[in-house]
Design a protein around this motif. Structure first.
Motif, mmCIF file in Angstrom:
data_model
loop_
_atom_site.group_PDB
_atom_site.id
_atom_site.type_symbol
_atom_site.label_atom_id
_atom_site.label_comp_id
_atom_site.label_asym_id
_atom_site.label_seq_id
_atom_site.Cartn_x
_atom_site.Cartn_y
_atom_site.Cartn_z
ATOM 1 N N LYS A 71 0.775 -1.240 0.000
ATOM 2 C CA LYS A 71 0.000 0.000 0.000
ATOM 3 C C LYS A 71 0.807 1.290 0.000
ATOM 4 C CE LYS A 71 -3.913 -2.172 2.244
ATOM 5 N NZ LYS A 71 -4.852 -2.151 3.355
ATOM 6 N N VAL A 72 2.047 1.278 0.453
ATOM 7 C CA VAL A 72 2.797 2.515 0.662
ATOM 8 C C VAL A 72 3.829 2.730 -0.430
ATOM 9 C CG1 VAL A 72 4.296 3.736 2.281
ATOM 10 C CG2 VAL A 72 2.388 2.385 3.127
ATOM 11 N N ARG A 73 3.931 3.971 -0.896
ATOM 12 C CA ARG A 73 4.863 4.331 -1.968
ATOM 13 C C ARG A 73 5.630 5.606 -1.602
ATOM 14 N NH1 ARG A 73 3.870 -0.104 -2.979
ATOM 15 N NH2 ARG A 73 2.543 -0.942 -4.582
ATOM 16 N N VAL A 74 6.728 5.816 -2.302
ATOM 17 C CA VAL A 74 7.477 7.066 -2.171
ATOM 18 C C VAL A 74 6.538 8.210 -2.542
ATOM 19 C CG1 VAL A 74 9.370 8.418 -3.164
ATOM 20 C CG2 VAL A 74 9.710 5.991 -2.636
ATOM 21 N N GLY A 75 6.586 9.288 -1.771
ATOM 22 C CA GLY A 75 5.729 10.445 -2.009
ATOM 23 C C GLY A 75 4.544 10.509 -1.069
ATOM 24 N N ASP A 76 4.215 9.385 -0.422
ATOM 25 C CA ASP A 76 3.126 9.383 0.554
ATOM 26 C C ASP A 76 3.608 10.074 1.832
ATOM 27 O OD1 ASP A 76 1.626 7.922 -1.240
ATOM 28 O OD2 ASP A 76 1.932 6.005 -0.231
ATOM 29 N N LEU A 77 2.681 10.634 2.582
ATOM 30 C CA LEU A 77 2.989 11.285 3.858
ATOM 31 C C LEU A 77 2.881 10.243 4.964
ATOM 32 C CD1 LEU A 77 3.420 13.984 5.447
ATOM 33 C CD2 LEU A 77 0.938 14.027 5.708
ATOM 34 N N ILE A 78 3.895 10.183 5.838
ATOM 35 C CA ILE A 78 3.865 9.269 6.977
ATOM 36 C C ILE A 78 3.957 10.084 8.253
ATOM 37 C CG2 ILE A 78 6.358 8.861 6.905
ATOM 38 C CD1 ILE A 78 5.742 5.951 7.861
ATOM 39 N N GLU A 79 3.202 9.653 9.254
ATOM 40 C CA GLU A 79 3.204 10.347 10.539
ATOM 41 C C GLU A 79 3.210 9.324 11.659
ATOM 42 O OE1 GLU A 79 0.437 13.521 13.030
ATOM 43 O OE2 GLU A 79 -0.211 12.821 11.074
ATOM 44 N N VAL A 86 0.725 3.768 16.275
ATOM 45 C CA VAL A 86 0.098 3.776 14.961
ATOM 46 C C VAL A 86 0.941 4.608 14.008
ATOM 47 C CG1 VAL A 86 -1.923 4.505 13.630
ATOM 48 C CG2 VAL A 86 -2.234 3.520 15.890
ATOM 49 N N TYR A 87 1.181 4.050 12.814
ATOM 50 C CA TYR A 87 1.761 4.829 11.723
ATOM 51 C C TYR A 87 0.600 5.262 10.840
ATOM 52 C CZ TYR A 87 6.283 2.850 12.980
ATOM 53 O OH TYR A 87 7.418 2.491 13.652
ATOM 54 N N LYS A 88 0.485 6.552 10.583
ATOM 55 C CA LYS A 88 -0.597 7.079 9.754
ATOM 56 C C LYS A 88 -0.010 7.462 8.392
ATOM 57 C CE LYS A 88 -3.780 10.995 9.579
ATOM 58 N NZ LYS A 88 -4.180 12.222 10.297
ATOM 59 N N ILE A 89 -0.541 6.869 7.344
ATOM 60 C CA ILE A 89 -0.084 7.135 5.981
ATOM 61 C C ILE A 89 -1.190 7.868 5.234
ATOM 62 C CG2 ILE A 89 0.744 6.108 3.820
ATOM 63 C CD1 ILE A 89 2.546 5.416 6.195
ATOM 64 N N THR A 90 -0.850 8.977 4.590
ATOM 65 C CA THR A 90 -1.789 9.679 3.724
ATOM 66 C C THR A 90 -1.276 9.522 2.301
ATOM 67 O OG1 THR A 90 -2.231 11.279 5.483
ATOM 68 C CG2 THR A 90 -2.941 11.873 3.259
ATOM 69 N N LYS A 91 -2.084 8.866 1.463
ATOM 70 C CA LYS A 91 -1.691 8.604 0.082
ATOM 71 C C LYS A 91 -1.569 9.913 -0.689
ATOM 72 C CE LYS A 91 -1.307 5.138 -1.497
ATOM 73 N NZ LYS A 91 -0.026 4.488 -1.689
ATOM 74 N N GLN A 92 -0.514 10.023 -1.457
ATOM 75 C CA GLN A 92 -0.187 11.236 -2.200
ATOM 76 C C GLN A 92 -1.270 11.595 -3.217
ATOM 77 O OE1 GLN A 92 3.208 10.798 -4.753
ATOM 78 N NE2 GLN A 92 3.552 12.990 -4.889
ATOM 79 N N LYS A 93 -1.707 10.651 -3.996
ATOM 80 C CA LYS A 93 -2.615 10.953 -5.106
ATOM 81 C C LYS A 93 -4.080 11.017 -4.693
ATOM 82 C CE LYS A 93 0.485 9.183 -8.589
ATOM 83 N NZ LYS A 93 0.715 8.267 -9.681
ATOM 84 N N THR A 94 -4.483 10.179 -3.753
ATOM 85 C CA THR A 94 -5.905 10.083 -3.423
ATOM 86 C C THR A 94 -6.280 10.760 -2.110
ATOM 87 O OG1 THR A 94 -5.634 7.988 -2.245
ATOM 88 C CG2 THR A 94 -6.082 7.870 -4.627
ATOM 89 N N GLY A 95 -5.312 10.996 -1.236
ATOM 90 C CA GLY A 95 -5.598 11.559 0.075
ATOM 91 C C GLY A 95 -6.139 10.523 1.053
ATOM 92 N N GLU A 96 -6.211 9.264 0.622
ATOM 93 C CA GLU A 96 -6.687 8.187 1.485
ATOM 94 C C GLU A 96 -5.776 8.062 2.705
ATOM 95 O OE1 GLU A 96 -7.200 3.312 1.323
ATOM 96 O OE2 GLU A 96 -6.319 4.361 -0.375
ATOM 97 N N ILE A 97 -6.356 7.839 3.864
ATOM 98 C CA ILE A 97 -5.584 7.676 5.090
ATOM 99 C C ILE A 97 -5.599 6.191 5.485
ATOM 100 C CG2 ILE A 97 -5.470 8.210 7.545
ATOM 101 C CD1 ILE A 97 -6.677 10.950 6.847
ATOM 102 N N ILE A 98 -4.400 5.664 5.712
ATOM 103 C CA ILE A 98 -4.232 4.268 6.107
ATOM 104 C C ILE A 98 -3.498 4.264 7.436
ATOM 105 C CG2 ILE A 98 -3.281 2.035 5.482
ATOM 106 C CD1 ILE A 98 -3.135 3.108 2.573
ATOM 107 N N ASN A 99 -4.033 3.551 8.414
ATOM 108 C CA ASN A 99 -3.383 3.416 9.717
ATOM 109 C C ASN A 99 -2.821 2.025 9.874
ATOM 110 O OD1 ASN A 99 -3.961 6.034 10.818
ATOM 111 N ND2 ASN A 99 -6.084 5.390 11.007
ATOM 112 N N PHE A 100 -1.563 1.949 10.296
ATOM 113 C CA PHE A 100 -0.900 0.686 10.579
ATOM 114 C C PHE A 100 -0.582 0.651 12.071
ATOM 115 C CE2 PHE A 100 0.220 1.359 6.102
ATOM 116 C CZ PHE A 100 -0.152 0.129 5.571
ATOM 117 N N GLU A 101 -1.224 -0.271 12.793
ATOM 118 C CA GLU A 101 -0.963 -0.418 14.224
ATOM 119 C C GLU A 101 0.127 -1.452 14.443
ATOM 120 O OE1 GLU A 101 -3.876 -0.605 17.366
ATOM 121 O OE2 GLU A 101 -5.387 -0.031 15.871
ATOM 122 N N PHE A 102 0.889 -1.236 15.485
ATOM 123 C CA PHE A 102 1.874 -2.257 15.860
ATOM 124 C C PHE A 102 1.729 -2.600 17.322
ATOM 125 C CE2 PHE A 102 4.079 1.814 16.319
ATOM 126 C CZ PHE A 102 4.668 1.715 17.558
#
Length: 102
Positions: A71-79, A86-102
């Motif tokens: 799901k994650v690519r160069v250019g995406d925002l990670i927080e 939780v790692y929060k990823i915001t997709k560069q092109k779509t603005g979709e937010i993906i959360n990855f819990e550990f």
């Protein structure tokens, strides 16, 4: 025979004790990490554990594997906020937010 049993018990006890300490210390480091930025580089080791580079600093994301790679690519925002697992990823092109819990 008794010596072999006691040696095995001591060995495995020490092994599991060290493993537990390393696990909890590693988890503490992950939870205290704090960063936000655009992913500049993504690489994977032989076990598909990702490393991401943000603002020139490389972070090892040990608890994330297959789903991250898909799901994650160069250019995406990670927080990653301190104290939150939780790692929060915001997709560069779509603005979709993906959360990855550990």
């Amino acid at each position: 025979m008794k010596i072999n049993i006691w040696f095995a018990i001591a060995f495995f006890g020490l092994f599991f004790g060290i493993t537990a300490v390393m696990y909890f210390n590693g988890r503490k480091v992950l939870e205290t990490t704090n960063f936000t930025g655009i992913i500049e580089k993504v690489s994977y080791d032989e076990k598909n554990i990702p490393d991401v580079t943000v603002k020139g600093i490389t972070y090892n994301l040990t608890p994330l594997r297959k789903e991250f790679k898909e799901k994650v690519r160069v250019g995406d925002l990670i927080e990653k906020k301190k104290g939150i697992s939780v790692y929060k990823i915001t997709k560069q092109k779509t603005g979709e937010i993906i959360n990855f819990e550990f």
